[in-house]
Design a protein around this motif. Sequence first.
Motif, PDB file in Angstrom:
ATOM      1  N   SER A  72       0.821  -1.211   0.000  1.00 25.75           N
ATOM      2  CA  SER A  72       0.000   0.000   0.000  1.00 25.75           C
ATOM      3  C   SER A  72       0.857   1.264   0.000  1.00 25.75           C
ATOM      4  N   ASP A  73       2.073   1.187   0.559  1.00 26.36           N
ATOM      5  CA  ASP A  73       2.971   2.342   0.526  1.00 26.36           C
ATOM      6  C   ASP A  73       3.270   2.763  -0.906  1.00 26.36           C
ATOM      7  N   TYR A  74       3.296   1.788  -1.797  1.00 23.00           N
ATOM      8  CA  TYR A  74       3.756   2.046  -3.152  1.00 23.00           C
ATOM      9  C   TYR A  74       2.630   2.265  -4.160  1.00 23.00           C
ATOM     10  N   VAL A  75       1.382   2.067  -3.741  1.00 22.25           N
ATOM     11  CA  VAL A  75       0.278   2.179  -4.688  1.00 22.25           C
ATOM     12  C   VAL A  75       0.261   3.554  -5.349  1.00 22.25           C
ATOM     13  N   GLU A  76       0.238   4.606  -4.541  1.00 19.89           N
ATOM     14  CA  GLU A  76       0.182   5.958  -5.104  1.00 19.89           C
ATOM     15  C   GLU A  76       1.492   6.340  -5.764  1.00 19.89           C
ATOM     16  N   VAL A  77       2.605   5.903  -5.187  1.00 25.71           N
ATOM     17  CA  VAL A  77       3.901   6.235  -5.774  1.00 25.71           C
ATOM     18  C   VAL A  77       4.001   5.678  -7.186  1.00 25.71           C
ATOM     19  N   LEU A  78       3.667   4.407  -7.348  1.00 27.85           N
ATOM     20  CA  LEU A  78       3.794   3.780  -8.651  1.00 27.85           C
ATOM     21  C   LEU A  78       2.768   4.310  -9.643  1.00 27.85           C
ATOM     22  N   THR A  79       1.660   4.830  -9.131  1.00 23.60           N
ATOM     23  CA  THR A  79       0.671   5.443 -10.016  1.00 23.60           C
ATOM     24  C   THR A  79       1.215   6.710 -10.661  1.00 23.60           C
ATOM     25  N   ASP A  80       2.010   7.458  -9.885  1.00 30.13           N
ATOM     26  CA  ASP A  80       2.485   8.759 -10.350  1.00 30.13           C
ATOM     27  C   ASP A  80       3.953   8.785 -10.770  1.00 30.13           C
ATOM     28  N   ILE A  81       4.679   7.698 -10.515  1.00 28.99           N
ATOM     29  CA  ILE A  81       6.126   7.801 -10.715  1.00 28.99           C
ATOM     30  C   ILE A  81       6.510   7.940 -12.181  1.00 28.99           C
ATOM     31  N   ASP A  82       5.667   7.449 -13.086  1.00 29.90           N
ATOM     32  CA  ASP A  82       5.992   7.561 -14.501  1.00 29.90           C
ATOM     33  C   ASP A  82       5.990   9.015 -14.965  1.00 29.90           C
ATOM     34  N   ILE A  83       5.191   9.857 -14.305  1.00 25.56           N
ATOM     35  CA  ILE A  83       5.224  11.289 -14.620  1.00 25.56           C
ATOM     36  C   ILE A  83       6.111  12.045 -13.644  1.00 25.56           C
ATOM     37  N   GLN A  84       6.861  11.291 -12.828  1.00 25.69           N
ATOM     38  CA  GLN A  84       7.946  11.818 -12.003  1.00 25.69           C
ATOM     39  C   GLN A  84       7.505  12.629 -10.788  1.00 25.69           C
ATOM     40  N   THR A  85       6.215  12.686 -10.495  1.00 24.09           N
ATOM     41  CA  THR A  85       5.743  13.505  -9.377  1.00 24.09           C
ATOM     42  C   THR A  85       6.395  13.153  -8.040  1.00 24.09           C
ATOM     43  N   PRO A  86       6.563  11.869  -7.689  1.00 25.03           N
ATOM     44  CA  PRO A  86       7.137  11.567  -6.369  1.00 25.03           C
ATOM     45  C   PRO A  86       8.629  11.851  -6.250  1.00 25.03           C
ATOM     46  N   ILE A  87       9.310  12.096  -7.356  1.00 26.86           N
ATOM     47  CA  ILE A  87      10.760  12.302  -7.317  1.00 26.86           C
ATOM     48  C   ILE A  87      11.058  13.779  -7.079  1.00 26.86           C
ATOM     49  N   PRO A  88      11.860  14.104  -6.073  1.00 29.26           N
ATOM     50  CA  PRO A  88      12.105  15.509  -5.730  1.00 29.26           C
ATOM     51  C   PRO A  88      12.738  16.298  -6.879  1.00 29.26           C
ATOM     52  N   ASP A  89      12.397  17.571  -6.950  1.00 25.67           N
ATOM     53  CA  ASP A  89      12.965  18.429  -7.993  1.00 25.67           C
ATOM     54  C   ASP A  89      14.490  18.462  -7.907  1.00 25.67           C
ATOM     55  N   GLN A  90      15.024  18.428  -6.683  1.00 24.26           N
ATOM     56  CA  GLN A  90      16.481  18.469  -6.515  1.00 24.26           C
ATOM     57  C   GLN A  90      17.147  17.274  -7.176  1.00 24.26           C
ATOM     58  N   VAL A  91      16.469  16.138  -7.174  1.00 20.10           N
ATOM     59  CA  VAL A  91      17.010  14.944  -7.821  1.00 20.10           C
ATOM     60  C   VAL A  91      16.897  15.070  -9.341  1.00 20.10           C
ATOM     61  N   LYS A  92      15.752  15.535  -9.813  1.00 15.91           N
ATOM     62  CA  LYS A  92      15.562  15.704 -11.256  1.00 15.91           C
ATOM     63  C   LYS A  92      16.611  16.646 -11.835  1.00 15.91           C
ATOM     64  N   GLN A  93      16.896  17.720 -11.116  1.00 20.23           N
ATOM     65  CA  GLN A  93      17.859  18.706 -11.609  1.00 20.23           C
ATOM     66  C   GLN A  93      19.279  18.151 -11.613  1.00 20.23           C
ATOM     67  N   ARG A  94      19.640  17.420 -10.576  1.00 19.42           N
ATOM     68  CA  ARG A  94      21.030  17.001 -10.401  1.00 19.42           C
ATOM     69  C   ARG A  94      21.405  15.746 -11.191  1.00 19.42           C
ATOM     70  N   ARG A  95      20.425  15.004 -11.679  1.00 15.03           N
ATOM     71  CA  ARG A  95      20.770  13.822 -12.478  1.00 15.03           C
ATOM     72  C   ARG A  95      21.096  14.199 -13.918  1.00 15.03           C
ATOM     73  N   ASN A  96      20.718  15.401 -14.331  1.00  4.27           N
ATOM     74  CA  ASN A  96      21.000  15.835 -15.697  1.00  4.27           C
ATOM     75  C   ASN A  96      22.500  15.842 -15.952  1.00  4.27           C
ATOM     76  N   ASN A  97      22.890  15.489 -17.164  1.00  3.91           N
ATOM     77  CA  ASN A  97      24.300  15.511 -17.590  1.00  3.91           C
ATOM     78  C   ASN A  97      25.173  14.540 -16.810  1.00  3.91           C
TER      79      ASN A  97
END
Length: 299
Positions: free
Chosen positions: A203-228
């Motif tokens: 149940s912890d992952y139900v909502e996460v996996l629903t939204d993870i494909d559009i990246q909502t659960p992943i913090p902006d700081q991670v999205k920014q720093r993985r580039n390049n």
Amino acid sequence: MKAKAMSKNTVPRHLLITRDSHAETRLDLIKEALAADLMVPYLGPGLLQLGCAKPPVPHTPEAIASALNARAPAPSKIRTNMWSVAQFIEQRRHRRTLQGWMAEIFAAPAAPTVLHAWLATLPLSLLVDSWYDGAMRAALVATGRTDVVEIQGVTRANETKDIWTKAYDLSGIELDPVPPVETVLYVPHGSIRPAANFLVSDSDYVEVLTDIDIQTPIPDQVKQRRNNRGFFFVGCRFDDQMLRTYALQIMKRSDGPHFALIDGSVLTRNERRFLAECAVTVIDMPIDEAAARLAGSPS
């Protein structure tokens, strides 16, 4: 040959595995890339076995399932599946019971390995720790650094706000908003320290996996720093769909190249397919040899 010479790979049709002298050469380039902040370490529970025959805490999902089963036996058909066993306990015994038992299971401090300690000294923009033990955090604390923020995934079962993560400094103080820092330690499944946050049940992952494909659960700081940057997986297995999904979504839109330090002989068919499709090159070398080469001087 400098780290910048590690160009982005195209997706291979077949899994690429390097061994022997080719693996050593590749690892030396990865060492340069890590020191130059061109690569993101992605740490898994297998790293706890480095220099320790029997880690003080579970180092596989199956081991957690066994520890939970010892407290509340689950049906035989789910007994080896950590996520299902945790869900069984949450439904039958309440979330607080599951939370308390996970805190007990991970109460013993996991000492940082030589690789944790080395990574803690590097000027990395981003580290990912995919286990609950807190060893990477402990290694960063030991350096005395004050330029690190840890962002942990949290279960929404305990929250009244619409949040996916919480952030802490290395003293354990919760931070909101997240200040600008040199290094972000991202712990997507939560950790024993400082606040015993655990994503562990289905149940912890139900909502996460629903939204993870559009990246909502992943913090902006991670999205920014993985580039390049590329990702370097150490101590990780991808023999469950949950583990593959998280790794895929966390490294999504990163430039690569990507590498995984893993025993090529133990890979399942699904792992081989996943690694090939994600253009992750396998470095087939014992983890103790690789750690000595990374944290020390190449022999």
